[in-house]
Design a protein around this motif. Structure first.
Motif, PDB file in Angstrom:
ATOM      1  N   GLU A  19       0.816  -1.209   0.000  1.00 59.09           N
ATOM      2  CA  GLU A  19       0.000   0.000   0.000  1.00 59.09           C
ATOM      3  C   GLU A  19       0.853   1.265   0.000  1.00 59.09           C
ATOM      4  N   SER A  20       2.137   1.125   0.325  1.00 60.40           N
ATOM      5  CA  SER A  20       3.050   2.259   0.313  1.00 60.40           C
ATOM      6  C   SER A  20       4.282   1.871  -0.497  1.00 60.40           C
ATOM      7  N   ASP A  21       5.134   2.840  -0.725  1.00 57.10           N
ATOM      8  CA  ASP A  21       6.384   2.574  -1.421  1.00 57.10           C
ATOM      9  C   ASP A  21       7.262   1.689  -0.547  1.00 57.10           C
ATOM     10  N   VAL A  22       7.998   0.794  -1.152  1.00 59.46           N
ATOM     11  CA  VAL A  22       8.831  -0.134  -0.390  1.00 59.46           C
ATOM     12  C   VAL A  22       9.896   0.626   0.419  1.00 59.46           C
ATOM     13  N   ARG A  23      10.365   1.760  -0.107  1.00 62.85           N
ATOM     14  CA  ARG A  23      11.358   2.549   0.638  1.00 62.85           C
ATOM     15  C   ARG A  23      10.771   3.094   1.930  1.00 62.85           C
ATOM     16  N   ARG A  28      10.484   2.643   7.907  1.00 61.16           N
ATOM     17  CA  ARG A  28       9.732   2.453   9.158  1.00 61.16           C
ATOM     18  C   ARG A  28      10.218   1.226   9.916  1.00 61.16           C
ATOM     19  N   VAL A  29      10.544   0.153   9.214  1.00 56.72           N
ATOM     20  CA  VAL A  29      11.068  -1.035   9.888  1.00 56.72           C
ATOM     21  C   VAL A  29      12.390  -0.693  10.561  1.00 56.72           C
TER      22      VAL A  29
END
Length: 64
Positions: A19-23, A28-29
């Protein structure tokens, strides 16, 4: 700390919904891994001198 972030990314890949960009997700991780590390390793009665904060920043949580 960097290795812990990589492990968290590996474990969380199946839960990435796209749902969001992988970056954004990787950022966030990594941020949550750093926050978790500092929460686990803090002592309530300890005070960190400002000179020690530069050593912490060089531990792999910086973006450079």
């Amino acid at each position: 700390m960097r290795q812990e972030t990589y492990v968290n990314l590996w474990r969380g890949m199946a839960r990435f919904r796209g749902e969001s960009d992988v970056r954004t997700w990787v950022y966030r991780v990594a941020l949550n891994s750093c926050v978790s590390f500092f929460r686990r390793n803090r002592r309530a009665d300890a005070h960190t001198p400002l000179s020690a904060l530069t050593d912490v920043a060089d531990d792999g949580c910086n973006r450079n």
